[in-house]
Design a protein around this motif. Structure first.
Motif, PDB file in Angstrom:
ATOM      1  N   UNK A  13     -11.391   2.644 -10.820  1.00 11.30           N
ATOM      2  CA  UNK A  13     -10.843   2.433 -12.133  1.00 11.30           C
ATOM      3  C   UNK A  13      -9.782   1.303 -11.722  1.00 11.30           C
ATOM      4  N   UNK A  14      -9.105   0.984 -10.707  1.00 12.68           N
ATOM      5  CA  UNK A  14      -8.437  -0.139 -10.451  1.00 12.68           C
ATOM      6  C   UNK A  14      -9.274  -1.492 -10.430  1.00 12.68           C
ATOM      7  N   UNK A 141      -6.874  -8.527  -3.233  1.00  8.28           N
ATOM      8  CA  UNK A 141      -5.387  -8.219  -2.560  1.00  8.28           C
ATOM      9  C   UNK A 141      -4.603  -9.545  -2.848  1.00  8.28           C
ATOM     10  N   UNK A 142      -5.014 -10.625  -2.334  1.00 12.02           N
ATOM     11  CA  UNK A 142      -4.544 -11.951  -2.268  1.00 12.02           C
ATOM     12  C   UNK A 142      -4.280 -12.227  -3.590  1.00 12.02           C
ATOM     13  N   UNK A 143      -5.254 -12.138  -4.664  1.00 11.27           N
ATOM     14  CA  UNK A 143      -5.139 -12.654  -5.865  1.00 11.27           C
ATOM     15  C   UNK A 143      -4.313 -11.775  -6.817  1.00 11.27           C
ATOM     16  N   UNK A 144      -3.636 -10.638  -6.355  1.00 16.23           N
ATOM     17  CA  UNK A 144      -2.748  -9.830  -6.999  1.00 16.23           C
ATOM     18  C   UNK A 144      -3.251  -8.694  -7.851  1.00 16.23           C
ATOM     19  N   UNK A 145      -4.626  -8.571  -7.468  1.00 16.42           N
ATOM     20  CA  UNK A 145      -5.589  -7.521  -8.184  1.00 16.42           C
ATOM     21  C   UNK A 145      -6.149  -6.491  -7.334  1.00 16.42           C
ATOM     22  N   UNK A 146      -5.269  -5.882  -6.301  1.00 17.31           N
ATOM     23  CA  UNK A 146      -5.720  -4.753  -5.508  1.00 17.31           C
ATOM     24  C   UNK A 146      -6.392  -3.672  -6.000  1.00 17.31           C
ATOM     25  N   UNK A 337      -1.201   0.407 -11.000  1.00 17.81           N
ATOM     26  CA  UNK A 337       0.105   0.342  -9.939  1.00 17.81           C
ATOM     27  C   UNK A 337      -0.004   1.300  -8.770  1.00 17.81           C
ATOM     28  N   UNK A 338      -0.977   2.096  -8.592  1.00 17.82           N
ATOM     29  CA  UNK A 338      -1.174   2.976  -7.523  1.00 17.82           C
ATOM     30  C   UNK A 338      -1.343   2.169  -6.379  1.00 17.82           C
ATOM     31  N   UNK A 339      -2.193   1.391  -6.508  1.00 21.88           N
ATOM     32  CA  UNK A 339      -2.547   0.662  -5.096  1.00 21.88           C
ATOM     33  C   UNK A 339      -1.261  -0.105  -4.347  1.00 21.88           C
ATOM     34  N   UNK A 340      -0.777  -0.918  -5.297  1.00 20.28           N
ATOM     35  CA  UNK A 340       0.210  -1.598  -4.715  1.00 20.28           C
ATOM     36  C   UNK A 340       1.539  -0.620  -4.340  1.00 20.28           C
ATOM     37  N   UNK A 341       1.691   0.388  -5.007  1.00 18.57           N
ATOM     38  CA  UNK A 341       2.661   1.576  -4.535  1.00 18.57           C
ATOM     39  C   UNK A 341       2.089   2.095  -3.105  1.00 18.57           C
ATOM     40  N   UNK A 342       0.951   2.041  -3.098  1.00 18.38           N
ATOM     41  CA  UNK A 342       0.350   3.025  -1.789  1.00 18.38           C
ATOM     42  C   UNK A 342       0.672   1.840  -0.599  1.00 18.38           C
ATOM     43  N   UNK A 343       0.471   0.722  -0.720  1.00 15.88           N
ATOM     44  CA  UNK A 343       0.532  -0.366   0.190  1.00 15.88           C
ATOM     45  C   UNK A 343       2.029  -0.377   0.487  1.00 15.88           C
ATOM     46  N   UNK A 344       2.971  -0.486  -0.372  1.00 17.10           N
ATOM     47  CA  UNK A 344       4.155  -0.569  -0.186  1.00 17.10           C
ATOM     48  C   UNK A 344       4.915   0.769   0.861  1.00 17.10           C
ATOM     49  N   UNK A 345       4.229   1.897   0.265  1.00 18.91           N
ATOM     50  CA  UNK A 345       4.673   3.290   0.926  1.00 18.91           C
ATOM     51  C   UNK A 345       4.115   3.224   2.429  1.00 18.91           C
ATOM     52  N   UNK A 346       2.846   2.659   2.782  1.00 13.05           N
ATOM     53  CA  UNK A 346       2.389   2.388   4.082  1.00 13.05           C
ATOM     54  C   UNK A 346       3.318   1.785   4.792  1.00 13.05           C
ATOM     55  N   UNK A 347       3.559   0.628   4.292  1.00  9.39           N
ATOM     56  CA  UNK A 347       4.681  -0.456   5.188  1.00  9.39           C
ATOM     57  C   UNK A 347       5.930   0.318   5.376  1.00  9.39           C
ATOM     58  N   UNK A 348       6.369   1.238   4.515  1.00  7.10           N
ATOM     59  CA  UNK A 348       7.740   1.844   4.649  1.00  7.10           C
ATOM     60  C   UNK A 348       7.665   2.876   5.801  1.00  7.10           C
ATOM     61  N   UNK A 349       6.371   3.606   5.734  1.00  3.32           N
ATOM     62  CA  UNK A 349       6.341   4.641   6.653  1.00  3.32           C
ATOM     63  C   UNK A 349       6.223   4.154   8.065  1.00  3.32           C
ATOM     64  N   UNK A 350       5.383   2.813   8.114  1.00  4.76           N
ATOM     65  CA  UNK A 350       5.330   2.129   9.678  1.00  4.76           C
ATOM     66  C   UNK A 350       6.830   1.601   9.944  1.00  4.76           C
ATOM     67  N   UNK A 374      -5.625   4.942   4.121  1.00  3.51           N
ATOM     68  CA  UNK A 374      -6.719   5.319   3.976  1.00  3.51           C
ATOM     69  C   UNK A 374      -7.140   6.356   3.266  1.00  3.51           C
ATOM     70  N   UNK A 375      -6.176   7.381   3.262  1.00  2.00           N
ATOM     71  CA  UNK A 375      -6.371   8.806   2.448  1.00  2.00           C
ATOM     72  C   UNK A 375      -5.930   8.397   0.964  1.00  2.00           C
ATOM     73  N   UNK A 376      -5.318   7.696   0.980  1.00  2.68           N
ATOM     74  CA  UNK A 376      -4.844   7.507  -0.678  1.00  2.68           C
ATOM     75  C   UNK A 376      -6.025   6.706  -1.442  1.00  2.68           C
ATOM     76  N   UNK A 377      -6.455   7.327  -2.415  1.00  2.00           N
ATOM     77  CA  UNK A 377      -7.526   6.809  -3.409  1.00  2.00           C
ATOM     78  C   UNK A 377      -7.202   7.230  -4.837  1.00  2.00           C
ATOM     79  N   UNK A 378      -7.167   6.059  -5.639  1.00  2.00           N
ATOM     80  CA  UNK A 378      -6.916   6.256  -6.974  1.00  2.00           C
ATOM     81  C   UNK A 378      -8.176   6.832  -7.777  1.00  2.00           C
ATOM     82  N   UNK A 379      -9.306   7.029  -7.282  1.00  2.00           N
ATOM     83  CA  UNK A 379     -10.509   7.092  -7.918  1.00  2.00           C
ATOM     84  C   UNK A 379     -10.705   8.053  -8.572  1.00  2.00           C
TER      85      UNK A 379
END
Length: 507
Positions: A13-14, A141-146, A337-350, A374-379
């Motif tokens: 859906x993203x 991701x680079x184009x801002x449409x992750x 907004x789910x995918x960008x949020x997941x990426x931010x959370x992953x970086x914060x976790x690291x 990897x586990x997060x999936x908005x599908x």
């Protein structure tokens, strides 16, 4: 101008939200709605401000492809689906063939350093199998449409590069006294299972649109064109407006047109919902996809291709499936907004593991980063609603009920009264004999004669009479059988002449 195009490269859906966002960012595009299950996009645009080439170019930059052909022909659609399924199936097989050995080496031979290189080498074909997912994931991701592919691409690529760097550093002796952690098996197995999920998802989409495909199956592929010297069988794509086509009894009317020769009864239930066939004669209009029940016809073609009524119905169903209910729009906003949020959370976790872990263990930090990506999936969030709407609209279209848009479908829960036409909706759709009125009692011999005569007719009322009074017809001889189109039949049984038909015919 409003048109529907086919889109390739969408997987979640993203992706659908990304395609809509890119198109809406172009000057001249007023609206864009993606039907993820059909892999199509409906676009309302101004041709004088934005061209098709510009829309294609904008989507191709982030890994999507826009195609003009909608595959309205069932055979073309099935052929296209089989080709996509075959390619995806081959990639799934390749991924598992190499991912399983990597997993075995990692689980059971992880202490054998001489096998590390083999893990790195065997993972490369798996990465190649998922290349069509990894590369578009990074481009979006680079184009801002992750999208979901961006998460998988980030996680698996990071796992492979991290593992490769660990192996090289260990070979150079820079990790002396420290353990070596490799994640080749994680990257390989995840890509293999994501590809397998995509394969089953494509099959599910095909089943979702089965009702629409049945509508497409009403379209005729080969027709008989009337020539100057003789008739010829040609592909329907070669037929032009004004051509004369012959329609044998029992076959479907190929295209919209006008009868020039012959009389018949035509089953128009797929258009009108009326189960009773309609009598047609020269000068009457006929609709492609309806069934010619009795006589042979010659029709003059008035509409072809996407201009026919049946093609219009298919187009309306697709556009209705592409429309979004309020609950679906809410799900799309969350998924976008789910995918960008997941990426931010992953970086914060690291970062959190690096800072707050007493050992400041980079391997644990990487495990956290990798797991979140990897586990997060908005599908599941985004696919549930459009799939349910597509199934509902497809089933309704198959039963002759067309829904204007998804919002109308959702608002049906608030209805307190429904007005329904009777024939073919609240009834069985086929005529039945309920009672018999006669000036004089009908004996069994008369009934047997009537049933024997009507058994030769294809008219629905004749079938109802035969079904009402089943009889052994082996010893009953029917002679001089005559059929008058739109009126009735006459025949001789024994020494008695019978007339069966409407009031005008009997008189």
């Amino acid at each position: 101008m409003q048109r529907t195009f086919r889109v390739e490269g969408m997987s979640c859906t993203a992706c659908a939200a990304s395609v809509e966002s890119i198109l809406l960012s172009l000057k001249g595009v007023a609206a864009a709605r993606v039907n993820l299950n059909e892999a199509t996009v409906w676009i309302d645009y101004k041709p004088d401000q934005v061209t098709l080439a510009e829309m294609k170019e904008a989507l191709e930059k982030v890994g999507y492809s826009l195609h003009e052909d909608l595959l309205l022909n069932l055979e073309e659609e099935e052929q296209h689906f089989r080709l996509l399924q075959s390619r995806l199936r081959n990639r799934v097989v390749i991924a598992f063939v190499f991912a399983v050995p990597v997993f075995v080496l990692s689980m059971f031979f992880h202490h054998r350093h001489e096998w590390y290189l083999w893990q790195a080498v065997l993972t490369l074909p798996v990465l190649w199998a998922g290349w069509n997912m990894i590369v578009p994931g990074f481009r979006r991701l680079i184009a801002g449409h992750s999208t979901m592919d961006s998460l998988v691409a980030l996680g698996t690529t990071a796992a492979y590069i991290f593992s490769l760097s660990q192996m090289v550093l260990a070979k150079m002796g820079m990790l002396a006294g420290r353990g070596i952690h490799l994640y080749f098996e994680s990257a390989a197995i995840i890509i293999a299972f994501v590809l397998l999920g995509k394969y089953f998802e494509e099959r599910a989409r095909r089943n979702t649109n089965r009702s629409l495909k049945q509508l497409m199956g009403l379209q005729v592929k080969r027709v008989i064109r009337v020539g100057l010297m003789q008739d010829e069988e040609v592909d329907i794509q070669s037929v032009r407006v004004g051509d004369l086509l012959r329609v044998p009894p029992g076959s479907k009317v190929p295209l919209d047109g006008c009868i020039t020769e012959g009389t018949t009864y035509i089953d128009e239930s797929m258009i009108t919902g009326e189960s009773m066939p309609v009598f047609r004669q020269p000068g009457d209009k006929v609709v492609g996809g309806t069934l010619n029940q009795s006589g042979s016809l010659v029709i003059r073609v008035e509409k072809t291709g996407a201009d026919t009524l049946l093609a219009g119905i298919i187009r309306q169903v697709r556009e209705a499936q592409a429309s979004k209910a309020p609950v679906q729009r809410l799900a799309d906003r969350i998924a976008s907004v789910f995918v960008p949020v997941v990426i931010v959370i992953a970086l914060l976790s690291f970062i959190a593991w690096i800072i707050f872990d007493p050992d400041h263990n980079i391997y644990r930090a990487f495990n956290a980063l990798f797991a979140v990506l990897v586990i997060s999936c908005p599908c599941a969030l985004g696919l549930a609603t459009p799939t349910a709407i597509a199934v509902a609209m497809g089933q309704l279209a198959q039963k002759g009920i067309l829904i204007k848009n998804a919002e109308s479908l959702e608002r049906m829960t608030q209805l307190d009264a429904i007005a329904i036409d009777k024939t073919g909706t609240l009834t069985r759709g086929t005529p039945q004999v309920n009672s018999v009125f006669s000036l004089t009692p009908l004996d069994s011999q008369t009934w047997q004669a009537i049933v024997a005569i009507e058994s030769r007719s294809e008219h629905p009322l004749a079938r109802a009479i035969v079904a009402c009074k089943p009889s052994r017809l082996v010893d009953i001889a029917v002679e001089d059988y005559q059929y008058t189109a739109g009126m009735g039949v006459s025949a001789t049984v024994g020494n008695q002449r019978y007339l069966i038909g409407n009031e005008l015919y009997i008189r």
